[in-house]
Design a protein around this motif. Sequence first.
Motif, PDB file in Angstrom:
ATOM      1  N   VAL A  84     -14.036   3.649  -1.710  1.00 41.68           N
ATOM      2  CA  VAL A  84     -12.933   3.135  -2.516  1.00 41.68           C
ATOM      3  C   VAL A  84     -13.303   1.756  -3.038  1.00 41.68           C
ATOM      4  N   SER A  85     -12.947   1.514  -4.279  1.00 38.47           N
ATOM      5  CA  SER A  85     -13.264   0.218  -4.913  1.00 38.47           C
ATOM      6  C   SER A  85     -12.016  -0.593  -5.224  1.00 38.47           C
ATOM      7  N   THR A  86     -10.833  -0.031  -4.982  1.00 35.74           N
ATOM      8  CA  THR A  86      -9.575  -0.718  -5.300  1.00 35.74           C
ATOM      9  C   THR A  86      -9.120  -1.549  -4.111  1.00 35.74           C
ATOM     10  N   ASN A  87      -8.588  -2.734  -4.413  1.00 34.62           N
ATOM     11  CA  ASN A  87      -8.023  -3.590  -3.371  1.00 34.62           C
ATOM     12  C   ASN A  87      -6.677  -3.013  -2.930  1.00 34.62           C
ATOM     13  N   PRO A  88      -6.466  -2.739  -1.643  1.00 39.71           N
ATOM     14  CA  PRO A  88      -5.189  -2.148  -1.214  1.00 39.71           C
ATOM     15  C   PRO A  88      -4.010  -3.097  -1.351  1.00 39.71           C
ATOM     16  N   LEU A  89      -4.287  -4.398  -1.491  1.00 41.38           N
ATOM     17  CA  LEU A  89      -3.207  -5.376  -1.641  1.00 41.38           C
ATOM     18  C   LEU A  89      -2.956  -5.739  -3.097  1.00 41.38           C
ATOM     19  N   SER A  90      -3.709  -5.120  -4.014  1.00 38.38           N
ATOM     20  CA  SER A  90      -3.511  -5.357  -5.442  1.00 38.38           C
ATOM     21  C   SER A  90      -2.505  -4.330  -5.973  1.00 38.38           C
ATOM     22  N   CYS A  91      -1.328  -4.792  -6.365  1.00 40.97           N
ATOM     23  CA  CYS A  91      -0.236  -3.887  -6.740  1.00 40.97           C
ATOM     24  C   CYS A  91       0.273  -4.204  -8.143  1.00 40.97           C
ATOM     25  N   GLY A  99       2.653   9.171  -9.950  1.00 36.70           N
ATOM     26  CA  GLY A  99       1.755  10.153  -9.354  1.00 36.70           C
ATOM     27  C   GLY A  99       0.304   9.841  -9.619  1.00 36.70           C
ATOM     28  N   ARG A 100      -0.541  10.804  -9.344  1.00 35.82           N
ATOM     29  CA  ARG A 100      -1.977  10.603  -9.477  1.00 35.82           C
ATOM     30  C   ARG A 100      -2.379  10.397 -10.914  1.00 35.82           C
ATOM     31  N   GLU A 101      -3.495   9.700 -11.064  1.00 36.87           N
ATOM     32  CA  GLU A 101      -4.125   9.498 -12.360  1.00 36.87           C
ATOM     33  C   GLU A 101      -5.610   9.261 -12.117  1.00 36.87           C
ATOM     34  N   PRO A 102      -6.453   9.335 -13.142  1.00 36.53           N
ATOM     35  CA  PRO A 102      -7.891   9.162 -12.934  1.00 36.53           C
ATOM     36  C   PRO A 102      -8.202   7.856 -12.209  1.00 36.53           C
ATOM     37  N   GLY A 103      -8.985   7.961 -11.147  1.00 39.56           N
ATOM     38  CA  GLY A 103      -9.337   6.796 -10.346  1.00 39.56           C
ATOM     39  C   GLY A 103      -8.352   6.488  -9.243  1.00 39.56           C
ATOM     40  N   HIS A 104      -7.189   7.150  -9.253  1.00 40.43           N
ATOM     41  CA  HIS A 104      -6.152   6.915  -8.233  1.00 40.43           C
ATOM     42  C   HIS A 104      -5.585   8.281  -7.815  1.00 40.43           C
ATOM     43  N   PRO A 105      -6.328   9.044  -7.035  1.00 41.43           N
ATOM     44  CA  PRO A 105      -5.953  10.449  -6.784  1.00 41.43           C
ATOM     45  C   PRO A 105      -4.705  10.636  -5.946  1.00 41.43           C
ATOM     46  N   GLY A 107      -1.945   8.565  -6.158  1.00 45.18           N
ATOM     47  CA  GLY A 107      -0.785   7.952  -6.788  1.00 45.18           C
ATOM     48  C   GLY A 107      -0.511   6.545  -6.280  1.00 45.18           C
ATOM     49  N   TYR A 108       0.720   6.084  -6.513  1.00 46.50           N
ATOM     50  CA  TYR A 108       1.106   4.708  -6.188  1.00 46.50           C
ATOM     51  C   TYR A 108       2.356   4.726  -5.304  1.00 46.50           C
ATOM     52  N   ASP A 109       2.528   3.639  -4.518  1.00 46.68           N
ATOM     53  CA  ASP A 109       3.712   3.527  -3.667  1.00 46.68           C
ATOM     54  C   ASP A 109       4.804   2.741  -4.367  1.00 46.68           C
ATOM     55  N   THR A 110       5.830   2.355  -3.640  1.00 49.72           N
ATOM     56  CA  THR A 110       6.980   1.665  -4.243  1.00 49.72           C
ATOM     57  C   THR A 110       6.586   0.344  -4.876  1.00 49.72           C
ATOM     58  N   GLN A 111       5.642  -0.365  -4.272  1.00 51.84           N
ATOM     59  CA  GLN A 111       5.206  -1.654  -4.801  1.00 51.84           C
ATOM     60  C   GLN A 111       4.139  -1.516  -5.884  1.00 51.84           C
ATOM     61  N   GLY A 112       3.752  -0.301  -6.195  1.00 49.30           N
ATOM     62  CA  GLY A 112       2.715  -0.095  -7.196  1.00 49.30           C
ATOM     63  C   GLY A 112       1.306  -0.231  -6.636  1.00 49.30           C
ATOM     64  N   CYS A 113       1.152  -0.127  -5.315  1.00 46.88           N
ATOM     65  CA  CYS A 113      -0.170  -0.205  -4.692  1.00 46.88           C
ATOM     66  C   CYS A 113      -0.808   1.181  -4.666  1.00 46.88           C
ATOM     67  N   ASP A 114      -2.112   1.196  -4.725  1.00 46.08           N
ATOM     68  CA  ASP A 114      -2.854   2.459  -4.720  1.00 46.08           C
ATOM     69  C   ASP A 114      -2.761   3.099  -3.334  1.00 46.08           C
ATOM     70  N   VAL A 115      -2.168   4.277  -3.231  1.00 48.74           N
ATOM     71  CA  VAL A 115      -1.996   4.956  -1.947  1.00 48.74           C
ATOM     72  C   VAL A 115      -3.348   5.371  -1.373  1.00 48.74           C
ATOM     73  N   TYR A 116      -4.272   5.758  -2.228  1.00 47.93           N
ATOM     74  CA  TYR A 116      -5.598   6.148  -1.742  1.00 47.93           C
ATOM     75  C   TYR A 116      -6.300   4.978  -1.062  1.00 47.93           C
ATOM     76  N   ALA A 117      -6.267   3.804  -1.695  1.00 43.98           N
ATOM     77  CA  ALA A 117      -6.913   2.627  -1.106  1.00 43.98           C
ATOM     78  C   ALA A 117      -6.240   2.240   0.211  1.00 43.98           C
ATOM     79  N   ARG A 118      -4.922   2.298   0.253  1.00 46.77           N
ATOM     80  CA  ARG A 118      -4.218   1.930   1.477  1.00 46.77           C
ATOM     81  C   ARG A 118      -4.453   2.947   2.596  1.00 46.77           C
ATOM     82  N   THR A 119      -4.605   4.204   2.232  1.00 42.41           N
ATOM     83  CA  THR A 119      -4.892   5.216   3.242  1.00 42.41           C
ATOM     84  C   THR A 119      -6.278   5.007   3.844  1.00 42.41           C
ATOM     85  N   VAL A 120      -7.248   4.685   3.010  1.00 43.60           N
ATOM     86  CA  VAL A 120      -8.607   4.459   3.511  1.00 43.60           C
ATOM     87  C   VAL A 120      -8.655   3.188   4.361  1.00 43.60           C
ATOM     88  N   TYR A 121      -8.093   2.110   3.869  1.00 39.59           N
ATOM     89  CA  TYR A 121      -8.123   0.848   4.610  1.00 39.59           C
ATOM     90  C   TYR A 121      -7.250   0.901   5.860  1.00 39.59           C
TER      91      TYR A 121
END
Length: 325
Positions: A84-91, A99-105, A107-121
């Motif tokens: 993952v290359s996205t910062n989990p704290l960058s929202c 929902g999902r979009e290219p590069g963010h499989p 989707g996003y949470d309530t704060q607009g953070c990448d769920v994939y990055a937060r799941t990995v971290y």
Amino acid sequence: MPDGNDPQQAVAPTGAGGSTDLAMGEAETLERPPGRGPDGGDTGKPRSLWSDAWRELRRNPVFIVSALLILFLVVISLWPQLIVSTNPLSCDLGKSQQGREPGHPFGYDTQGCDVYARTVYGARASVTVGVCATLGVALLGGLIGGLAGFFGGWADALLSRAADIFFGIPVILGGLVFLSVVTSTTVWPVVGFIVLLGWPQIARIARGAVITAKENDYVQAARALGASNRRMLLRHVAPNAVAPVIVVATIALGTYIALEATLSFLGVGLRPPTVSWGIDISNAASQIRNAPHMLLWPAGALSITVLAFIMLGDAVRDALDPKLR
């Protein structure tokens, strides 16, 4: 010619400290069956419990699958940048609950953070808590239980009653009381709490294993030959009593990860800005109808992680217990 009935020639001199070495050698001969060569013949070399266990584990598909999963979790915990290359704290609030979009499989949470990055971290906090808590519980509980079982008497009674006191504290209630006054956002207060309430279980297992081991003939022989308590405990008793502790600790590791997520879900475990599956599940619980993807991915990662460690513990238990083979 030497007389075979001469008692002076029946036992060879062992030298200084040789008597206890002889007792340990006899113990290993009694405990370990002869090894087998590639052709199935007797090699004459003793096989240890650990070599037999490793042989069984290598043939167990449950162990292989769980070990690969755990290895993957450890790798992404240490180097999440590998996948993952996205910062989990960058929202970005403009993408809240999208929902999902290219590069963010995911989707996003309530704060607009990448769920994939937060799941990995989030794997880093959970694995750190699980491993550190398990090591602390195994060391503290194994030491206390081992000493209580080996020496017995008033030490056994005192340590056993202390364990009973901690057994009487409900884990969730204790966490709500203990961690609610902690302001740290690191994993160490949670690790310390788990160790504080988790050691009695390991202590009981270690105590029972030591009591069983010290009654074996080779330990009694070493005692009769003048071996010190330290030598008997470290050379004879502990190696033969550690297997049950390892089994219980391995299974408990998955439980500790689930406990950390539960405490974080309740708001007293890990706290932001720490990235944790429990925190993400707590934030997603109220939005499950509008954005189920927020809950699905961290909850799924948590379930797979706990299942992997429990499967590993079951495989280790089956390998170390000859009765289950």
